[in-house]
Structures are given as C-alpha cells and as structure tokens.
Write a protein that holds these residues in place. Structure first.
Motif, PDB file in Angstrom:
ATOM      1  N   PRO A   8       0.817  -1.204   0.000  1.00  0.00           N
ATOM      2  CA  PRO A   8       0.000   0.000   0.000  1.00  0.00           C
ATOM      3  C   PRO A   8       0.858   1.264   0.000  1.00  0.00           C
ATOM      4  N   ILE A   9       0.364   2.299  -0.677  1.00  0.00           N
ATOM      5  CA  ILE A   9       1.005   3.610  -0.657  1.00  0.00           C
ATOM      6  C   ILE A   9       0.141   4.515   0.207  1.00  0.00           C
ATOM      7  N   ALA A  44       9.132   7.108   0.491  1.00  0.00           N
ATOM      8  CA  ALA A  44       9.940   6.198   1.299  1.00  0.00           C
ATOM      9  C   ALA A  44       9.260   4.847   1.408  1.00  0.00           C
ATOM     10  N   GLY A  45      10.075   3.829   1.604  1.00  0.00           N
ATOM     11  CA  GLY A  45       9.570   2.483   1.844  1.00  0.00           C
ATOM     12  C   GLY A  45       9.989   2.029   3.223  1.00  0.00           C
ATOM     13  N   ILE A  46       9.048   1.465   3.973  1.00  0.00           N
ATOM     14  CA  ILE A  46       9.327   0.957   5.312  1.00  0.00           C
ATOM     15  C   ILE A  46       8.824  -0.477   5.385  1.00  0.00           C
ATOM     16  N   SER A  47       9.382  -1.250   6.317  1.00  0.00           N
ATOM     17  CA  SER A  47       8.950  -2.641   6.433  1.00  0.00           C
ATOM     18  C   SER A  47       8.932  -3.087   7.886  1.00  0.00           C
ATOM     19  N   LEU A  48       8.122  -4.109   8.131  1.00  0.00           N
ATOM     20  CA  LEU A  48       8.014  -4.735   9.445  1.00  0.00           C
ATOM     21  C   LEU A  48       7.656  -6.193   9.222  1.00  0.00           C
ATOM     22  N   ASN A  51       6.634  -7.240   5.749  1.00  0.00           N
ATOM     23  CA  ASN A  51       5.527  -6.489   5.149  1.00  0.00           C
ATOM     24  C   ASN A  51       5.995  -5.067   4.881  1.00  0.00           C
ATOM     25  N   GLN A  52       5.646  -4.546   3.721  1.00  0.00           N
ATOM     26  CA  GLN A  52       6.140  -3.231   3.319  1.00  0.00           C
ATOM     27  C   GLN A  52       4.992  -2.257   3.100  1.00  0.00           C
ATOM     28  N   ILE A  53       5.244  -1.003   3.471  1.00  0.00           N
ATOM     29  CA  ILE A  53       4.335   0.122   3.228  1.00  0.00           C
ATOM     30  C   ILE A  53       5.182   1.216   2.597  1.00  0.00           C
ATOM     31  N   GLY A  60      -0.242  12.816  -6.540  1.00  0.00           N
ATOM     32  CA  GLY A  60      -1.039  11.804  -7.228  1.00  0.00           C
ATOM     33  C   GLY A  60      -1.052  10.441  -6.562  1.00  0.00           C
ATOM     34  N   ASP A  61      -0.333  10.272  -5.470  1.00  0.00           N
ATOM     35  CA  ASP A  61      -0.261   8.987  -4.790  1.00  0.00           C
ATOM     36  C   ASP A  61      -1.253   8.914  -3.639  1.00  0.00           C
ATOM     37  N   SER A  62      -2.340   8.193  -3.838  1.00  0.00           N
ATOM     38  CA  SER A  62      -3.322   7.960  -2.800  1.00  0.00           C
ATOM     39  C   SER A  62      -3.958   9.285  -2.346  1.00  0.00           C
ATOM     40  N   VAL A  63      -4.577   9.282  -1.206  1.00  0.00           N
ATOM     41  CA  VAL A  63      -5.194  10.470  -0.622  1.00  0.00           C
ATOM     42  C   VAL A  63      -4.845  10.517   0.860  1.00  0.00           C
ATOM     43  N   THR A  64      -4.843  11.705   1.445  1.00  0.00           N
ATOM     44  CA  THR A  64      -4.592  11.803   2.888  1.00  0.00           C
ATOM     45  C   THR A  64      -5.781  11.198   3.616  1.00  0.00           C
ATOM     46  N   GLY A  65      -5.508  10.629   4.778  1.00  0.00           N
ATOM     47  CA  GLY A  65      -6.573  10.030   5.565  1.00  0.00           C
ATOM     48  C   GLY A  65      -6.777   8.558   5.283  1.00  0.00           C
ATOM     49  N   THR A  66      -5.849   7.916   4.601  1.00  0.00           N
ATOM     50  CA  THR A  66      -5.948   6.500   4.291  1.00  0.00           C
ATOM     51  C   THR A  66      -5.835   5.678   5.578  1.00  0.00           C
TER      52      THR A  66
END
Length: 70
Positions: A8-9, A44-48, A51-53, A60-66
């Motif tokens: 997910p972005i 940025a890409g983060i993982s745990l 699993n990556q977010i 243009g990437d997604s919307v705030t409040g996701t």
C-alpha cells in the motif's frame, strides 16, 4: 496468476514525521527514501516482519486520511 505481495502507498503530508511515527512508535524499518528535489515531493519504503508500506508526499499517490488495518 498468484499475488505474492501487496504494497500500500500511504499519502502523508510530513514524511519525516510519518517515518518517526512508523519507525520509532510502531517498529518499522526504513528501507529506502527518495526526494524529487530540495522541497520534495518525497517517497519512502518501510517494512516490518517482511511487510512493506510506502509513504508518499506526491500529490497523485493515494489520498490523505488512508486507513490500513494490520
């Protein structure tokens, strides 16, 4: 076709603040960071646990409040 991974972005307005929250509070690890220029936008890409977010300030990437449920 088999889906092996979904990334997910999440649209954020403050990438350093978002990274601090996800990494310091939730335990994610920063994998990479990209900036289009001195004033952004940034990505940025983060993982745990494998699993990556992705976090983005690009308009243009997604919307705030996701919302993401883990």
């Amino acid at each position: 076709m088999t889906v092996k991974r979904v990334v997910p972005i999440v649209r954020v307005t403050d990438l350093p603040g978002a990274l601090d929250f996800y990494c310091s509070t939730l335990g994610f690890v920063e994998e990479f960071r990209y900036s289009a220029g001195p004033g952004g936008p940034d990505y940025a890409g983060i993982s745990l646990d494998g699993n990556q977010i992705h976090l983005s300030t690009f308009a243009g990437d997604s919307v705030t409040g996701t919302a993401i449920y883990c």
